[in-house]
Design an enzyme around this catalytic site. Structure first.
Site, PDB file in Angstrom:
ATOM      1  N   LYS A 200     -39.461  36.710  48.385  1.00 44.17           N
ATOM      2  CA  LYS A 200     -39.471  36.068  49.702  1.00 44.17           C
ATOM      3  C   LYS A 200     -38.046  35.589  49.942  1.00 44.17           C
ATOM      4  CE  LYS A 200     -41.278  32.174  52.382  1.00 44.17           C
ATOM      5  NZ  LYS A 200     -40.024  31.487  52.738  1.00 44.17           N
TER       6      LYS A 200
ATOM      7  N   GLY B  32     -38.243  35.655  55.094  1.00 41.76           N
ATOM      8  CA  GLY B  32     -38.723  34.334  55.449  1.00 41.76           C
ATOM      9  C   GLY B  32     -38.223  33.856  56.794  1.00 41.76           C
TER      10      GLY B  32
ATOM     11  N   SER C  18     -35.449  33.754  52.037  1.00 43.11           N
ATOM     12  CA  SER C  18     -35.166  32.777  53.090  1.00 43.11           C
ATOM     13  C   SER C  18     -33.699  32.375  53.056  1.00 43.11           C
ATOM     14  CB  SER C  18     -36.056  31.545  52.919  1.00 43.11           C
ATOM     15  OG  SER C  18     -37.416  31.875  53.092  1.00 43.11           O
TER      16      SER C  18
ATOM     17  N   SER D 206     -41.941  25.546  51.459  1.00 44.63           N
ATOM     18  CA  SER D 206     -41.167  24.542  52.203  1.00 44.63           C
ATOM     19  C   SER D 206     -41.922  24.061  53.437  1.00 44.63           C
ATOM     20  CB  SER D 206     -39.817  25.128  52.621  1.00 44.63           C
ATOM     21  OG  SER D 206     -39.118  25.602  51.504  1.00 44.63           O
TER      22      SER D 206
END
Length: 311
Positions: free
Chosen positions: A166, A196, A168, A49
């Site tokens: 990960k 994240g 997030s 991102s």
């Protein structure tokens, strides 16, 4: 290089510097990689991102991976996002980024249509079957509108489908469930649990996380590496102080006026403005249609850098 199992430490999601005409600025990208490597990071994550992967063409995505892999030269593992709406499209990206030299791929749940956990599991199993490198799940509900259930992540980890997570999501309870589930299951080995979040790295490491993938580490890699090492040394008082300094610095993501831009434009614009102010990249341009920061907003970013001792 071979991906460490588990992958630990600070693995920044690398910004993608662009030229004024929105092409990948390879010279600035390699300068940013040097900045991160000099900061002591433990790996690099491109095409996430923070990399603006959703805005890049397939040609630009491949260019980013090729440039970073070539410049790193095996000194650090390079993870690459293979992020798209459906399994066939993700597999196309897996083929491209692994051909370019990525050491692992980072994959979200499928999106656009609402998905069932059975479909998410099938997606990851199909990707893992055909990927020549380890697959790391990317829990990003703000973008894909699906939260990866902890029990599903643990099932796929136990089956050897996933090499890491990960997270997030911002869901600390769910994150803890994965961390404790990995620790409790002797059948899960070499699985990396990475936060994240920029703001709770100390808390995540205290829970037993393996590392962090903080976007703000583009701006201050030394700070996040210092925080990681303090936590590993058990110096929680100094770690808390460093985390709080980084939390204050993170305020720069709000530099953009919310009346004229979204939070993504503000945050990514601020990261790139900060990198330009620090002399790392040549141009702070973000990909279209994101709204650029004004001179006053860039000045605001500079004040956050100065307060953090970075200017």
């Amino acid at each position: 290089m071979t991906l460490p199992a588990p992958l630990t430490g600070v693995v920044p999601p690398v910004c993608t510097p662009l030229t004024p005409d929105r092409e990948v600025d390879v010279a600035s990208l390699t300068a940013l990689v040097d900045h991160l490597v000099d900061g002591g990071v433990d790996g690099l994550f491109v095409l996430g991102s923070t990399s603006e992967a959703a805005y890049l063409t397939d040609r630009q995505r491949r260019s980013v991976v090729e440039a970073v892999v070539s410049h790193v030269g095996g000194r650090l593992p390079v993870l690459a996002g293979a992020i798209d709406m459906t399994t066939p499209r993700v597999l196309d990206h897996v083929r491209d980024v692994t051909a370019a030299g990525a050491d692992a791929v980072v994959v979200t749940a499928p999106f656009y249509a609402r998905t069932h956990p059975a479909e998410i599991a099938r997606h990851y199993r199909l990707v893992a079957e055909r990927s020549p490198v380890p697959v790391i799940a990317y829990d990003l509900p703000v973008a894909v509108h699906t939260k990866l259930p902890a029990e599903l992540v643990l099932e796929l980890a136990a089956d050897g489908v996933l090499a890491g997570l990960k997270d997030s999501s911002g869901d600390l309870a769910g994150f803890r469930a994965v961390v404790t589930g990995v620790r409790a299951d002797p059948g899960i080995t070499g699985f990396s649990v990475l936060t994240g979040s920029e703001l709770v790295v100390d808390a995540a490491l205290a829970m037993g996380a393996d590392g962090a993938v903080p976007g703000l580490a583009n701006v201050d890699p030394h700070g996040y590496v210092r925080l990681d090492r303090l936590c590993r040394a058990g110096d929680w008082e100094q770690a808390r102080a460093e985390q709080e300094r980084l939390c204050a610095l993170f305020g720069l993501v709000g530099a953009g006026d919310p009346a004229r831009m979204g939070p993504g434009s503000s945050a990514l614009g601020a990261f790139k403005a900060a990198l330009r102010l620090r002399g790392v990249i040549a141009c702070p341009a973000t990909a279209e249609p994101q709204v650029p920061l004004s001179p006053d907003e860039v000045e605001r970013v500079g004040k956050y850098l100065a307060a953090a001792g970075l200017l």
